[in-house]
Design an enzyme around this catalytic site. Structure first.
Site, PDB file in Angstrom:
ATOM      1  N   GLY A  19     -47.530 -42.620  75.108  1.00  0.00           N
ATOM      2  CA  GLY A  19     -47.382 -43.362  76.320  1.00  0.00           C
ATOM      3  C   GLY A  19     -48.803 -43.810  76.329  1.00  0.00           C
ATOM      4  O   GLY A  19     -49.350 -44.012  77.673  1.00  0.00           O
ATOM      5  N   CYS A  55     -27.535 -62.664  79.758  1.00  0.00           N
ATOM      6  CA  CYS A  55     -27.684 -63.323  78.321  1.00  0.00           C
ATOM      7  C   CYS A  55     -26.400 -63.380  77.309  1.00  0.00           C
ATOM      8  O   CYS A  55     -25.614 -63.968  77.751  1.00  0.00           O
ATOM      9  CB  CYS A  55     -29.079 -62.904  77.519  1.00  0.00           C
ATOM     10  SG  CYS A  55     -29.552 -64.253  76.359  1.00  0.00           S
ATOM     11  N   HIS A  95     -32.920 -63.934  81.350  1.00  0.00           N
ATOM     12  CA  HIS A  95     -33.271 -62.642  81.402  1.00  0.00           C
ATOM     13  C   HIS A  95     -34.189 -62.117  82.529  1.00  0.00           C
ATOM     14  O   HIS A  95     -35.239 -62.108  82.658  1.00  0.00           O
ATOM     15  CB  HIS A  95     -34.057 -61.838  80.212  1.00  0.00           C
ATOM     16  CG  HIS A  95     -33.527 -61.984  78.843  1.00  0.00           C
ATOM     17  ND1 HIS A  95     -32.776 -60.765  78.335  1.00  0.00           N
ATOM     18  CD2 HIS A  95     -32.839 -63.096  78.107  1.00  0.00           C
ATOM     19  CE1 HIS A  95     -32.237 -61.158  77.356  1.00  0.00           C
ATOM     20  NE2 HIS A  95     -32.428 -62.350  77.096  1.00  0.00           N
ATOM     21  N   GLU A 151     -34.708 -59.447  83.914  1.00  0.00           N
ATOM     22  CA  GLU A 151     -35.341 -58.027  83.963  1.00  0.00           C
ATOM     23  C   GLU A 151     -36.918 -58.106  83.489  1.00  0.00           C
ATOM     24  O   GLU A 151     -37.489 -57.324  83.917  1.00  0.00           O
ATOM     25  CB  GLU A 151     -34.379 -57.318  82.951  1.00  0.00           C
ATOM     26  CG  GLU A 151     -34.609 -57.400  81.502  1.00  0.00           C
ATOM     27  CD  GLU A 151     -33.520 -58.468  81.089  1.00  0.00           C
ATOM     28  OE1 GLU A 151     -32.925 -59.107  81.901  1.00  0.00           O
ATOM     29  OE2 GLU A 151     -33.222 -58.526  79.669  1.00  0.00           O
TER      30      GLU A 151
HETATM   31  N1  GLN Z   1     -26.987 -64.073  71.006  1.00  0.00           N
HETATM   32  C1  GLN Z   1     -27.180 -64.826  71.951  1.00  0.00           C
HETATM   33  C2  GLN Z   1     -27.891 -66.112  71.649  1.00  0.00           C
HETATM   34  O1  GLN Z   1     -28.867 -66.166  70.953  1.00  0.00           O
HETATM   35  C3  GLN Z   1     -27.869 -64.195  73.220  1.00  0.00           C
HETATM   36  C4  GLN Z   1     -29.186 -63.554  73.047  1.00  0.00           C
HETATM   37  C5  GLN Z   1     -29.463 -62.519  73.865  1.00  0.00           C
HETATM   38  O2  GLN Z   1     -28.537 -62.193  74.558  1.00  0.00           O
HETATM   39  N2  GLN Z   1     -30.820 -62.425  74.300  1.00  0.00           N
HETATM   40  O3  GLN Z   1     -27.822 -67.106  72.497  1.00  0.00           O
END
Ligand code: GLN
Length: 538
Positions: A17, A382, A508, A510
């Site tokens: 960590g 994604c 994303h 997140e």
């Molecule tokens: N494999 C998909 C792409 O390349 C999604 C990538 C991901 O989920 N980060 O578009």
């Protein structure tokens, strides 16, 4: 004030960590009003972790400027609320790449190019790069790996040289492990002594030792370690396992780690860091009574680090909504139409995870079909969003062979397809659509309501996209394209407005969730899951 440099090294075992300790120190210094950034120097030869399988080093994190980075940069952002960049993550591969480029250009004027001084100079240059911008009071540099590894030697040599050059403007914090031997009922200090010796042999005397332990280390043991390791007794602190990583800054502060850092670097500071918002978050962790259960459908579920940022973003959102979080990991390869009911019923919400390639993809479709038909709050991220689009095409639009050209290059209905710019790309490293892009959200959509804005910026990491040729069909059948990149007209968000909460994001979200600035769309998803749970239990 002159920039101060803190080096964090690790000994005995990996996974202690270092990232959390570095982040905790940064969090405390930031709360005292200092401008801080953390950088990670990784001794492996890959240029970046973008080409690494998640089984190697866990999740690949993405910075706003589009660098595929070590997951520790995620901790740095979550703890400090300070954005990182490509300059915050350097690997041996990058160091060698730039030295070799210089050699080819002839920059070394006929000299023999060697590890010392050329590689070490390049490492020192990179370590000081962010410091030289004048934007930071403290640069914390985490050296990846464990002292004693062959591949970290040039990095430690660079640290040795810099400590000599910087004097009191630098210090070294060494993190080690004090194991408890159950048979002897004793905590053992020898591994720590050995790893400090290994560091001393390289010419580095640590100023502060942080000892990871499962049990409280008695005062006389701490003093013994201080004595054997040439470290002041007040500069040996323990880092005992705690229920949440977000409590580590408080544990470090309770042992005055931030004060020790300030004293040793001769830095003037206020008496106490102002940690009120952080303490409020911790209070919420400790007082939550109800639990929200979220299923995470993905193919790397046996390795929780693979979805680190999603886990943390869910945790931030659940905590601010005064909930305990229960993540149920569901292996996408094991989901089918036959068992999906058994696997998913009982959950308050479902996330379908990002990913690459064919493995487990049919399970994601089965999960999404079930979630859509049962109107469960569902979040596709994604690849998860792409799967939402494909499942909808197959089962609502009646395009039974619809697919992404990633999985089926010859599909007649390429509802997800390779971006035009991606078609000529042959190298896999660093060539995806990466980093933060603008997105305009449709007024009144669930996504816009979640963000309380129609303009956002979120980070991407993918090659494939929603195929705009099908957009009209989707809109008419009830899946709305509610987020669009204004420059490229790419679909970034889809949702089914008639459902409770069924949203997919090509980006994303997140990656940008931090303790002090949690992700609005994760918050909205968690709130929908709580509402759904409450309705079920009524
Ligand atoms: N494999 C998909 C792409 O390349 C999604 C990538 C991901 O989920 N980060 O578009």
């Amino acid at each position: 004030m002159d920039t101060k440099y803190i080096f964090v090294t690790g000994g005995v075992v990996s996974s202690l960590g270092k990232g959390i300790i570095s982040s905790s120190i940064a969090c405390l210094l930031k709360a005292r009003g200092f401008r801080v950034t953390i950088q990670k120097f990784d001794p492996y030869i890959n240029i970046d972790p973008g080409t690494l399988n998640p089984y190697e080093h866990g999740e690949c994190y993405v910075t706003e400027d589009g660098h595929e980075a070590d997951l520790d940069l995620g901790h740095y952002e979550r703890f400090t609320n300070v954005r990182t960049s490509r300059a915050n993550n350097v690997t041996t591969g990058k160091i060698y790449q730039s030295v070799i480029e210089k050699e080819r250009r002839g920059d070394y004027l006929g000299k023999t190019v060697q590890i010392i001084p050329h590689i070490t100079d390049e490492i020192k240059h990179r370590i000081k790069f962010l410091g030289n911008t004048g934007n930071y009071d403290f640069i914390i540099t985490e050296i990846g790996g464990t002292v004693g590894d062959i591949e970290s030697l040039p990095f430690l040599e660079a640290v040795r040289q810099l400590r000599w050059e910087l004097g009191n403007r630098s210090l070294c914090i060494h993190l080690t492990y004090v194991p408890f031997i159950a048979a002897a009922k004793e905590l053992k200090t020898k591994p720590t002594q050995h790893s400090v010796k290994a560091l001393q042999e390289l010419g580095i005397q640590p100023d502060i030792l942080v000892l990871r332990t499962e049990k409280d280390i008695p005062g006389d043991t701490l003093r013994k370690i201080a004595l054997f390791c040439n470290v002041a007794p007040d500069s040996v602190v323990q880092s005992k396992d705690v229920s949440s990583i977000y409590k580590v800054p408080l544990c470090m502060h309770a042992q005055h780690l931030d004060e020790i850092v300030l004293r040793k670097t001769e830095t003037q500071a206020s008496a106490e860091p102002s940690m009120e918002p952080w303490l409020n978050f911790i209070h919420k962790i400790d007082t939550a009574t109800d639990t929200v259960s979220i299923g995470l459908v993905g193919k790397y579920v046996e390795l929780q680090d693979a979805y680190k940022s999603i886990n943390e973003a869910l945790f931030h959102a659940a905590t601010y909504s005064s909930q305990k979080l229960n993540i149920v990991y569901i292996h996408s390869e094991k989901v089918s139409d036959n068992n999906v009911d058994e696997l998913l019923s009982g959950l308050d919400g479902v996330i379908v995870a990002p990913g690459f390639g064919q493995r487990g993809i049919e399970g994601k479709f089965a999960a999404l079909k079930w979630c859509r038909e049962h109107d469960i709050p569902t979040f596709g991220i994604c690849l998860g969003m792409q799967c939402m689009v494909i499942e909808f095409a197959r089962n609502v639009l009646g395009l039974s062979e619809a697919n992404s050209t990633e999985m089926a290059p010859r599909t007649p209905d390429n509802v997800i397809d390779l971006m035009e710019e991606q078609k000529s790309i042959s190298h896999l490293g660093g060539t995806m659509r990466l980093g933060a892009f603008e997105c305009v959200l449709r007024e009144g959509s669930k996504a816009a309501n979640a963000y309380k804005s129609t303009y956002i910026k979120e980070r991407h990491r993918h090659r494939f996209e929603f195929n705009n040729a099908y957009r009209e069909q989707y809109e008419q059948a009830g899946m709305a394209c509610t987020g669009e990149n204004p420059a490229l007209h790419l679909v970034e968000v889809v949702e089914i407005p008639s459902k409770r909460w069924y949203i997919g994001t090509q980006y994303h979200p997140e990656y940008s969730s931090t303790v002090l600035s949690p992700s609005p769309i994760f918050a909205s998803f968690i709130d929908a899951a709580i509402e759904f749970r409450n309705q079920k239990t009524k």
